[in-house]
Motif scaffolding. Structure first.
Motif, short mmCIF file in Angstrom:
data_model
loop_
_atom_site.label_atom_id
_atom_site.label_comp_id
_atom_site.label_asym_id
_atom_site.label_seq_id
_atom_site.Cartn_x
_atom_site.Cartn_y
_atom_site.Cartn_z
N ASP A 12 0.88 -1.16 0.00
CA ASP A 12 0.00 0.00 0.00
C ASP A 12 0.92 1.22 0.00
O ASP A 12 2.12 1.10 0.27
N LEU A 13 0.38 2.39 -0.27
CA LEU A 13 1.20 3.60 -0.31
C LEU A 13 1.10 4.41 0.98
O LEU A 13 2.06 4.55 1.74
N ASP A 19 3.54 8.81 4.82
CA ASP A 19 2.32 9.09 5.58
C ASP A 19 1.73 10.42 5.15
O ASP A 19 2.13 11.48 5.63
N THR A 20 0.80 10.34 4.21
CA THR A 20 0.11 11.55 3.77
C THR A 20 -1.30 11.62 4.37
O THR A 20 -2.12 12.42 3.94
N ALA A 21 -1.56 10.75 5.36
CA ALA A 21 -2.89 10.72 5.97
C ALA A 21 -3.26 12.08 6.53
O ALA A 21 -4.41 12.50 6.43
N HIS A 22 -2.28 12.77 7.13
CA HIS A 22 -2.58 14.07 7.71
C HIS A 22 -2.93 15.08 6.62
O HIS A 22 -3.81 15.92 6.80
N TYR A 23 -2.28 14.97 5.46
CA TYR A 23 -2.60 15.85 4.34
C TYR A 23 -4.02 15.58 3.84
O TYR A 23 -4.77 16.50 3.52
N LEU A 47 -11.62 6.93 7.13
CA LEU A 47 -11.36 7.21 5.72
C LEU A 47 -10.11 6.52 5.19
O LEU A 47 -9.87 6.52 3.99
N LYS A 48 -9.33 5.92 6.08
CA LYS A 48 -8.08 5.29 5.66
C LYS A 48 -8.33 4.06 4.81
O LYS A 48 -9.11 3.19 5.18
N GLY A 49 -7.67 4.03 3.67
CA GLY A 49 -7.71 2.84 2.83
C GLY A 49 -8.91 2.73 1.91
O GLY A 49 -9.04 1.76 1.18
N ILE A 50 -9.80 3.73 1.93
CA ILE A 50 -10.96 3.66 1.04
C ILE A 50 -10.88 4.76 -0.01
O ILE A 50 -10.12 5.72 0.13
N SER A 51 -11.67 4.64 -1.05
CA SER A 51 -11.58 5.56 -2.18
C SER A 51 -12.06 6.96 -1.84
O SER A 51 -12.72 7.20 -0.83
N ASN A 123 -3.39 9.91 -6.96
CA ASN A 123 -2.22 10.78 -6.91
C ASN A 123 -0.93 9.99 -6.67
O ASN A 123 0.13 10.59 -6.48
N ALA A 124 -1.02 8.67 -6.66
CA ALA A 124 0.15 7.84 -6.35
C ALA A 124 1.37 8.18 -7.21
O ALA A 124 2.48 8.29 -6.68
N PRO A 125 1.23 8.36 -8.54
CA PRO A 125 2.41 8.70 -9.34
C PRO A 125 3.08 9.99 -8.88
O PRO A 125 4.32 10.05 -8.82
N ALA A 126 2.29 11.00 -8.52
CA ALA A 126 2.86 12.27 -8.06
C ALA A 126 3.56 12.09 -6.73
O ALA A 126 4.62 12.69 -6.48
N VAL A 127 2.99 11.26 -5.84
CA VAL A 127 3.59 11.01 -4.54
C VAL A 127 4.92 10.28 -4.71
O VAL A 127 5.93 10.67 -4.11
#
Length: 223
Positions: A12-13, A19-23, A47-51, A123-127
């Protein structure tokens, strides 16, 4: 354990690589406030892990506003949240890769085991680019092409298929309950990072405890 015993490792990313969860929380909080809805970091755990769209639905339900918008309006709201999030992403650097991850990936690749990324983030590619990891993974699932979000196994099954890996001979690494459920439903061996991930086959408290030899040993004991 020989290479042939293990086909792939899929990460997973968010919460595992970085850790972009805070963002995400700040971006959702900003949008929610504009809609007259208050959310806090405790709510954000849901909200973690869902679309993105599933996250929006939960927020609208929290504010009892889930029937106030058409589908197209909800899609616009989701886009607005993403724009907010992308502003925060500009702060990411190589220093934001979580502890132990670079070494873990290096050790896996040194044994010739393919690695993949299964993130619901579009946004995975940008991350990955911001983290200077864009060329590390052998395959990254395109979240835009995934029809069913986690905990459905589609995203991990897709990663395995594209890597030429058998799910029952592959490992998935997640930090969210929905993600662990997705891994387990796919038939893969689940590594959970965090607490309360009781369905995981092997669990550690944080990424610094993700040692490849220990993961392999746990995987082998389950075979």
């Amino acid at each position: 354990m020989s290479k042939t015993d293990l086909d792939a490792v899929v990460f997973d990313l968010d919460g595992i690589i970085t850790d972009t969860a805070h963002y995400h929380f700040l971006a959702w909080k900003q949008l929610a406030a504009e809609l007259g809805i208050r959310i806090d970091e405790i709510f954000n755990e849901k909200l973690k892990g869902i679309s993105r769209m599933d996250s929006l639905e939960l927020i609208l339900q929290e504010g009892n506003r889930h029937n106030d918008f058409t589908l197209s309006e909800k899609e616009e709201l989701a886009k607005k949240k993403n724009l907010n999030y992308c502003v925060y992403l500009k702060e990411l650097t190589r220093e934001d890769v979580l502890p132990g991850i670079v070494e873990l990936i290096s050790n896996i690749k040194a044994e010739g085991v393919p690695i993949g990324l299964a993130s619901v983030s579009k946004n995975a590619p940008a991350v990955l680019k911001a983290l200077d990891l864009e060329d590390v993974f052998d395959y990254c699932v395109d979240a835009a092409k995934i029809k069913k979000s986690k905990p459905d196994p589609e995203i991990f099954l897709t990663a395995c298929e594209q890597l030429g890996a058998r799910p029952q001979h592959s490992i998935g690494i997640e930090d969210a309950e929905a993600g662990v459920d997705s891994i387990k439903s796919s038939g893969m061996f689940a590594v959970g990072v965090g607490t309360g991930l009781y369905r995981a086959d092997y669990m550690v408290k944080n990424t610094s405890e993700l040692h490849w030899n220990k993961i392999k040993k746990a995987y082998s004991s389950k075979k």
